[in-house]
Design a protein around this motif. Structure first.
Motif, PDB file in Angstrom:
ATOM      1  N   LEU A 283      10.423  -4.052  13.376  1.00 13.08           N
ATOM      2  CA  LEU A 283       9.911  -3.695  12.059  1.00 13.08           C
ATOM      3  C   LEU A 283       9.699  -2.187  12.031  1.00 13.08           C
ATOM      4  CD1 LEU A 283       7.247  -6.479  11.429  1.00 13.08           C
ATOM      5  CD2 LEU A 283       9.536  -6.336  10.440  1.00 13.08           C
ATOM      6  N   VAL A 284      10.103  -1.552  10.947  1.00 16.65           N
ATOM      7  CA  VAL A 284       9.973  -0.104  10.797  1.00 16.65           C
ATOM      8  C   VAL A 284       9.197   0.176   9.522  1.00 16.65           C
ATOM      9  CG1 VAL A 284      11.215   2.063  10.431  1.00 16.65           C
ATOM     10  CG2 VAL A 284      12.100   0.383  12.061  1.00 16.65           C
ATOM     11  N   ALA A 285       8.277   1.103   9.596  1.00 16.45           N
ATOM     12  CA  ALA A 285       7.481   1.478   8.417  1.00 16.45           C
ATOM     13  C   ALA A 285       7.937   2.838   7.894  1.00 16.45           C
ATOM     14  CB  ALA A 285       5.993   1.527   8.775  1.00 16.45           C
ATOM     15  N   LEU A 286       8.150   2.924   6.595  1.00 15.84           N
ATOM     16  CA  LEU A 286       8.449   4.194   5.938  1.00 15.84           C
ATOM     17  C   LEU A 286       7.213   4.633   5.162  1.00 15.84           C
ATOM     18  CD1 LEU A 286      12.002   3.683   4.337  1.00 15.84           C
ATOM     19  CD2 LEU A 286      11.426   4.458   6.624  1.00 15.84           C
ATOM     20  N   GLY A 287       6.791   5.864   5.390  1.00 16.46           N
ATOM     21  CA  GLY A 287       5.685   6.426   4.627  1.00 16.46           C
ATOM     22  C   GLY A 287       6.205   7.268   3.486  1.00 16.46           C
ATOM     23  N   GLU A 288       5.296   8.009   2.869  1.00 17.85           N
ATOM     24  CA  GLU A 288       5.689   8.897   1.778  1.00 17.85           C
ATOM     25  C   GLU A 288       6.366  10.150   2.326  1.00 17.85           C
ATOM     26  OE1 GLU A 288       5.757   8.033  -1.107  1.00 17.85           O
ATOM     27  OE2 GLU A 288       4.211   6.502  -1.405  1.00 17.85           O
ATOM     28  N   PRO A 289       7.299  10.750   1.600  1.00 13.87           N
ATOM     29  CA  PRO A 289       7.752  10.378   0.245  1.00 13.87           C
ATOM     30  C   PRO A 289       8.851   9.309   0.231  1.00 13.87           C
ATOM     31  CG  PRO A 289       8.824  12.388   0.926  1.00 13.87           C
ATOM     32  CD  PRO A 289       7.897  12.021   2.050  1.00 13.87           C
TER      33      PRO A 289
ATOM     34  N   ASP B 225       0.840  -1.189   0.000  1.00 12.00           N
ATOM     35  CA  ASP B 225       0.000   0.000   0.000  1.00 12.00           C
ATOM     36  C   ASP B 225       0.886   1.255   0.000  1.00 12.00           C
ATOM     37  OD1 ASP B 225      -2.260   1.505  -0.026  1.00 12.00           O
ATOM     38  OD2 ASP B 225      -2.810   1.184   2.056  1.00 12.00           O
ATOM     39  N   ARG B 226       0.823   2.044   1.060  1.00 13.41           N
ATOM     40  CA  ARG B 226       1.582   3.300   1.081  1.00 13.41           C
ATOM     41  C   ARG B 226       2.801   3.251   2.001  1.00 13.41           C
ATOM     42  NH1 ARG B 226      -3.262   4.001   3.811  1.00 13.41           N
ATOM     43  NH2 ARG B 226      -3.129   4.623   6.016  1.00 13.41           N
ATOM     44  N   TRP B 227       3.265   2.030   2.344  1.00 13.85           N
ATOM     45  CA  TRP B 227       4.418   1.899   3.244  1.00 13.85           C
ATOM     46  C   TRP B 227       5.487   0.984   2.659  1.00 13.85           C
ATOM     47  CZ3 TRP B 227      -0.543   0.437   5.214  1.00 13.85           C
ATOM     48  CH2 TRP B 227      -1.193   1.427   5.952  1.00 13.85           C
ATOM     49  N   ALA B 228       6.704   1.228   3.101  1.00 12.16           N
ATOM     50  CA  ALA B 228       7.807   0.280   2.921  1.00 12.16           C
ATOM     51  C   ALA B 228       8.105  -0.271   4.309  1.00 12.16           C
ATOM     52  CB  ALA B 228       9.036   0.970   2.347  1.00 12.16           C
ATOM     53  N   ILE B 229       8.108  -1.597   4.450  1.00 13.83           N
ATOM     54  CA  ILE B 229       8.331  -2.234   5.744  1.00 13.83           C
ATOM     55  C   ILE B 229       9.746  -2.786   5.781  1.00 13.83           C
ATOM     56  CG2 ILE B 229       7.465  -3.884   7.421  1.00 13.83           C
ATOM     57  CD1 ILE B 229       5.469  -1.697   6.566  1.00 13.83           C
TER      58      ILE B 229
END
Length: 327
Positions: free
Chosen positions: A198-204, A167-171
């Motif tokens: 675990l770390v989530a990266l959002g936009e951008p 979706d809108r994340w990089a895990i």
């Protein structure tokens, strides 16, 4: 040294006239078993460069606080003096246990030169968004450290298989670290138990990382030395006129942006791989993926208008042709 070692093996007693140089080999080095390779490397470098030339030929039993104070004052760098003090204090504690000293003169009463921390380079949100548009081969590390709060040694250890996009994340799966000791790459566990997460990266950051996924090493053999990465990153910034922010300070950038975004402090701490210092943080919290996604979304919401503004300012004006009527 041979006779002293035989005496220790036979009676367990260290000769009272042993020098620091001998004591280092006899008693200090054996305590390194089980320590991280980088820690041992730091100890050995401090001993070889700073302490051995100054105290190696002096008897341990002759040490007093005045000698310790004078010797540490000779070290020009305040930060190096602090590290040398800590190592010498460790040696002194062992000497007390071996009966060579009644008490450790290298204690908190030793006065060291004031260590003034350098001002950290803090980028504005606009500068962060602009930086993400660069074509550096290290931009994935920038995304992980500024966008996810990873330590540099953690980001350098990330392989392509440790990243999942949804979706809108990089895990990111953080489970190991990569560092440099004595000129060679060392793979090790994360710094603490909290650091396995675990770390989530959002936009951008998510989109930039996904577009540059080919720059993330696929195997351990492709991973460069963290020291090489640090050197090359500085050189790249200088060549391209980009404001240089060291990898070691990118976690500060991550923390500052979340502060500006009003993020929950305890979640920011967990994302960075440590507790928030409270009893609850140490014992009654855990890093969950939904919480990390919530944190990433909050930063994304903060940066979205910034990204739109940067895009508007950098957009090339559209040139339209004139019609016959206009002419």
């Amino acid at each position: 040294l041979f006779l002293a070692r035989r005496k220790i093996e036979g009676s367990g007693l260290v000769p009272t006239n042993v020098t620091y140089g001998q004591y280092w080999e006899l008693a200090v080095v054996p305590t390194f078993d089980g320590l991280a390779e980088t820690t041992v490397s730091d100890y050995e470098r401090l001993w070889k460069v700073e302490l051995k030339p100054r105290i190696g030929n002096r008897r341990v039993c002759d040490t007093n606080w005045r000698y310790a104070q004078t010797t540490l004052n000779e070290i020009a760098s305040p930060s190096v003096a602090v590290h040398a003090y800590r190592l010498w204090k460790k040696i002194g504690n062992l000497a007390v246990r071996d009966g060579l000293l009644v008490s450790n003169p290298i204690d908190r009463n030793i006065r060291l030169k004031e260590h003034r921390k350098r001002d950290k380079a803090i980028l504005s949100p606009e500068e962060v968004v602009a930086l993400l548009q660069s074509d550096s081969k290290y931009i994935p590390l920038v995304c992980m450290e500024i966008g996810g709060g990873l330590r540099h040694e953690e980001a350098c250890a990330i392989l392509r298989s440790d990243i999942a996009f949804e979706d809108r994340w990089a895990i990111l799966s953080v489970s190991k670290a990569l560092t440099t000791a004595q000129g060679k790459v060392v793979r090790k566990d994360t710094k603490t138990a909290f650091s396995r997460r675990l770390v989530a990266l959002g936009e951008p950051f998510k989109s930039v990382l996904q577009a540059n996924i080919a720059k993330v090493p696929a195997t351990e053999d492709e991973q460069p030395s963290p020291a090489t990465v640090t050197h090359n990153w500085r050189a790249w910034c200088e060549r391209h006129g980009v404001t240089y922010i060291p990898f070691g300070q990118m976690r500060t950038q991550f923390s500052v942006m979340h502060q500006q975004a009003g993020s929950i402090d305890s979640l920011v701490s967990l994302a960075m791989g440590h507790s928030d210092g409270t009893t609850r943080g140490r014992n009654y919290t855990a890093t969950t993926l939904p919480a990390m996604k919530l944190l990433a979304d909050n930063l994304s919401a903060f940066l979205e208008p910034v990204a739109q503004d940067v895009a508007r300012k950098t957009a090339k004006p559209q040139v339209t042709g004139l019609s016959d009527t206009d002419l």
